[in-house]
Design an enzyme around this catalytic site. Sequence first.
Site, PDB file in Angstrom:
ATOM      1  N   HIS A   1      77.542  35.091  39.824  1.00 28.57           N
ATOM      2  CA  HIS A   1      78.668  34.747  40.706  1.00 28.57           C
ATOM      3  C   HIS A   1      79.930  35.400  40.146  1.00 28.57           C
ATOM      4  O   HIS A   1      80.296  35.160  38.990  1.00 28.57           O
ATOM      5  CB  HIS A   1      78.842  33.227  40.798  1.00 28.57           C
ATOM      6  CG  HIS A   1      77.745  32.575  41.577  1.00 28.57           C
ATOM      7  ND1 HIS A   1      77.191  31.366  41.228  1.00 28.57           N
ATOM      8  CD2 HIS A   1      77.089  32.985  42.704  1.00 28.57           C
ATOM      9  CE1 HIS A   1      76.242  31.055  42.112  1.00 28.57           C
ATOM     10  NE2 HIS A   1      76.163  32.016  42.996  1.00 28.57           N
TER      11      HIS A   1
ATOM     12  N   GLU B   1      82.940  33.657  38.097  1.00 25.11           N
ATOM     13  CA  GLU B   1      82.646  32.855  36.902  1.00 25.11           C
ATOM     14  C   GLU B   1      82.768  33.740  35.651  1.00 25.11           C
ATOM     15  O   GLU B   1      81.785  34.077  35.002  1.00 25.11           O
ATOM     16  CB  GLU B   1      81.249  32.231  37.060  1.00 25.11           C
ATOM     17  CG  GLU B   1      81.214  31.302  38.275  1.00 25.11           C
ATOM     18  CD  GLU B   1      79.831  30.778  38.649  1.00 25.11           C
ATOM     19  OE1 GLU B   1      78.871  30.992  37.891  1.00 25.11           O
ATOM     20  OE2 GLU B   1      79.715  30.141  39.715  1.00 25.11           O
TER      21      GLU B   1
ATOM     22  N   ARG C   1      83.002  35.307  45.092  1.00 22.25           N
ATOM     23  CA  ARG C   1      81.773  34.749  44.498  1.00 22.25           C
ATOM     24  C   ARG C   1      80.540  35.647  44.747  1.00 22.25           C
ATOM     25  O   ARG C   1      79.724  35.865  43.856  1.00 22.25           O
ATOM     26  CB  ARG C   1      81.539  33.378  45.128  1.00 22.25           C
ATOM     27  CG  ARG C   1      80.181  32.754  44.882  1.00 22.25           C
ATOM     28  CD  ARG C   1      80.028  31.519  45.774  1.00 22.25           C
ATOM     29  NE  ARG C   1      78.689  30.971  45.747  1.00 22.25           N
ATOM     30  CZ  ARG C   1      78.300  29.981  44.954  1.00 22.25           C
ATOM     31  NH1 ARG C   1      79.126  29.461  44.086  1.00 22.25           N
ATOM     32  NH2 ARG C   1      77.070  29.517  45.021  1.00 22.25           N
TER      33      ARG C   1
ATOM     34  N   HIS D   1      76.215  30.447  34.099  1.00 18.92           N
ATOM     35  CA  HIS D   1      77.191  30.205  35.169  1.00 18.92           C
ATOM     36  C   HIS D   1      78.379  29.447  34.573  1.00 18.92           C
ATOM     37  O   HIS D   1      78.380  29.077  33.416  1.00 18.92           O
ATOM     38  CB  HIS D   1      76.566  29.318  36.254  1.00 18.92           C
ATOM     39  CG  HIS D   1      75.511  29.991  37.072  1.00 18.92           C
ATOM     40  ND1 HIS D   1      75.665  30.270  38.402  1.00 18.92           N
ATOM     41  CD2 HIS D   1      74.264  30.432  36.751  1.00 18.92           C
ATOM     42  CE1 HIS D   1      74.581  30.850  38.871  1.00 18.92           C
ATOM     43  NE2 HIS D   1      73.703  30.952  37.896  1.00 18.92           N
TER      44      HIS D   1
ATOM     45  N   GLU E   1      75.695  25.876  32.815  1.00 18.72           N
ATOM     46  CA  GLU E   1      76.985  25.815  33.509  1.00 18.72           C
ATOM     47  C   GLU E   1      77.997  25.604  32.386  1.00 18.72           C
ATOM     48  O   GLU E   1      78.104  24.509  31.841  1.00 18.72           O
ATOM     49  CB  GLU E   1      77.025  24.641  34.500  1.00 18.72           C
ATOM     50  CG  GLU E   1      76.053  24.748  35.659  1.00 18.72           C
ATOM     51  CD  GLU E   1      76.514  25.699  36.758  1.00 18.72           C
ATOM     52  OE1 GLU E   1      77.649  26.209  36.675  1.00 18.72           O
ATOM     53  OE2 GLU E   1      75.720  25.928  37.687  1.00 18.72           O
TER      54      GLU E   1
END
Lengths: 308, 94
Positions: free
Chosen positions: A67, A70, A125, A195, A269
């Site tokens: 993405h 990020e 994104r 991510h 994440e």
Amino acid sequence: IPGRHSYAKYNDWDKIVAWTEKMVERYPEMVSRIKIGSTAENNPLYVLKIGKKDDKRKAVFMDCGIHAREWVSPAFCQWFVYQATKSYGRNKIMTKLLDRMNFYVLPVLNVDGYIWSWTQDRMWRKNRSKNQNSTCIGTDLNRNFDVSWNSNPSTDNPCWQTYRGPAPESEKETKAVTAFIRSHLDSIRAYITFHSYSQMLLFPYGYTTKLAPNHKDLVKVAKIATDVISTRYETRYIYGPIASTIYPTSGSSLDWAYDLGIKHTFAFELRDKGRFGFLLPESQIKPTCKETMLAVKFIARYILKHTS
Amino acid sequence: MAPVRFDREKVFRVKPQDGKQASVLKGLTKAHELDLWYPDAIHDVAANITVDFRVSEKDSQAIQSTLDQNKMQYKILIHDVQEEIEKQFDVKDG
């Protein structure tokens, strides 16, 4: 000529390309650069292979920047390569890992989107492919993998952030990654994708609430990995299957890699929990990478010891 | 093409307490084409799920009013996205 690359700063695509060249030049015995394909806008997709020439050894595949916005994710992949090369021969664990296994690191998967997020739209994104019958641009590459691809109704509109694309693996970036992983499937024992944000360590499944066959094993690894993360700066991560820990999702790289046969697949994440979201300040890159490195090294050690 | 700017755009955090509040939030997301930061799809907005989203300066007043009217608790995580974008680069060269 791109400006100076820094591990403590966000680097644009030109700096990252120059950095990959420098790493190969500086560590020819340990680092090689493989072009696995190109993007919709014809930018190269590079994987850095870290380790010995032997392709038969166990390997871990890692990707960052699926993405575009990020940014801390590509920063981690660069940090990993830096730490691996620098600490070989100095750090006992890293030396053991690199003596026995290889790492394939894709520093930026969504190159076109990453460039766009630097030059035009920081909040971008998706990738930058054109969509037929729509003026909206881009596909969410993490909805484009061939795993339960068409099961989520909120992914079929090209104007949405989570647009899955016209078909599974329709995107050149997805195709390049899946082709590479398939062709190295006999050696890849773990797949890790990075991510941001929300501080979680996730594992399959996302497309179903059913638990993965080796769920207990994945829980064990994730628990220790998140415990390890907290040892450095007390950063708290939660862990669990994607579907129940965040929300159900279809077409993700994590589930795809798992169903292909890689039984240890994880998604990090990274920081933070919302104070900055996608706009994590550069001053937090180093601590984020340092704590994440501990978890990745643990997972790699586990793979080395517990997979055949 | 000039880069997109995000002056005075905000990031809200809302946790709908029930189905009705979740529906209100879904309605807002659709009507204003909000950029969901977390979760990443409107489909996943539900009761008791924390939702972060970015709002343009133009829409933020209307969003706040709707949240207030429906007695939905919210927090503004970021008051000016453009300012935060610039503040990301807080490490000096060298």
